[in-house]
Design an enzyme around this catalytic site. Structure first.
Site, mmCIF file in Angstrom:
data_model
loop_
_atom_site.group_PDB
_atom_site.id
_atom_site.type_symbol
_atom_site.label_atom_id
_atom_site.label_comp_id
_atom_site.label_asym_id
_atom_site.label_seq_id
_atom_site.Cartn_x
_atom_site.Cartn_y
_atom_site.Cartn_z
ATOM 1 N N ASP A 109 0.868 -1.167 0.000
ATOM 2 C CA ASP A 109 0.000 0.000 0.000
ATOM 3 C C ASP A 109 0.916 1.231 0.000
ATOM 4 O O ASP A 109 1.444 1.602 -1.047
ATOM 5 C CB ASP A 109 -0.891 -0.131 1.242
ATOM 6 C CG ASP A 109 -1.990 0.894 1.342
ATOM 7 O OD1 ASP A 109 -2.656 1.145 0.337
ATOM 8 O OD2 ASP A 109 -2.189 1.441 2.440
ATOM 9 N N ASP A 165 -7.598 -8.810 5.826
ATOM 10 C CA ASP A 165 -8.641 -8.609 6.839
ATOM 11 C C ASP A 165 -9.071 -7.161 6.953
ATOM 12 O O ASP A 165 -8.382 -6.239 6.524
ATOM 13 C CB ASP A 165 -8.113 -9.028 8.217
ATOM 14 C CG ASP A 165 -7.123 -8.008 8.785
ATOM 15 O OD1 ASP A 165 -6.167 -7.654 8.066
ATOM 16 O OD2 ASP A 165 -7.330 -7.545 9.928
#
Ligand code: IMP
Ligand code: MG
Length: 186
Positions: A109, A165
């Site tokens: 990310d 998650d």
């Protein structure tokens, strides 16, 4: 037609990546890694917990002698953004000096987690260090990071499933989908 579990109600309707698409790509990545690491002293490191699903699928597509090790890290920050301040929760079992290290991560990310890990593992004397990630969100990069193997480039949206998650949930979904923003904006 894949079955959809109850928790798919928390995802946007269209899956981002189906289990079939993931399996095809993981096979290709394993074949590429098999070609590139011929004759190397390979240790494949799984970054817990998000990369677990990708890792167990990927290593079975790598047709080479290898060892594996596990590292758990946590990066402080809000639930959907990492701060880059990384803490090692579980370290490797064995030294990696002289080894050809392949880090297996779920998603890049900002790049901060992996750039920390890269420096950390190189400082232990790894002979070489490469990065394999299933997903890459290039639009969100905040530090320069070279990713050697990536499965899919994805847009800047928060995704879950196949190990990834939100608040420890959804890791067991077999496909990858975009979490509805109302789930984390509550
Ligand atoms: P980075 O340090 O910003 O590159 O963060 C990488 C870590 O943030 C990953 O290992 C994931 O744990 C988490 N992360 C980033 N984006 C997502 C996402 O869309 N879904 C789930 N976890 C994510
Ligand atoms: Mg992670």
């Amino acid at each position: 037609m894949n079955e959809k579990r109850a928790s798919y109600a928390d995802l946007k309707d269209e899956l981002l990546l189906t289990r079939e698409q993931i399996a095809v790509r993981v096979k290709e990545m394993g074949a590429q890694i098999t070609r590139d690491f011929q004759g190397k002293d390979l240790v494949v490191i799984c970054i817990l917990k998000g990369a677990v699903t990708f890792f167990v699928d990927l290593i079975r597509e790598i047709d080479l002698p290898m060892s594996m090790d596990f590292m758990a890290i946590s990066s402080y920050g809000s639930a959907t953004k990492s701060s880059g301040v990384v803490r090692i929760l579980k370290d490797l079992d064995k030294p990696i000096n002289g080894k050809d290290v392949l880090i297996v991560e779920d998603i890049v990310d900002s790049g901060m987690t992996l750039s920390f890990l890269r420096e950390n593992l190189l400082s232990r004397g790894a002979a070489s260090l490469h990065i394999a990630t299933l997903l890459d969100k290039p639009d969100r990069r905040r530090v320069q990071l070279h990713v050697d193997y990536f499965g899919f480039l994805i847009p800047d949206e928060f995704v879950v499933g196949y190990g990834l998650d939100y608040d420890e949930k959804y890791r067991n979904l077999p496909d990858i989908g975009v979490l509805k923003p109302e789930i984390y904006e509550k």
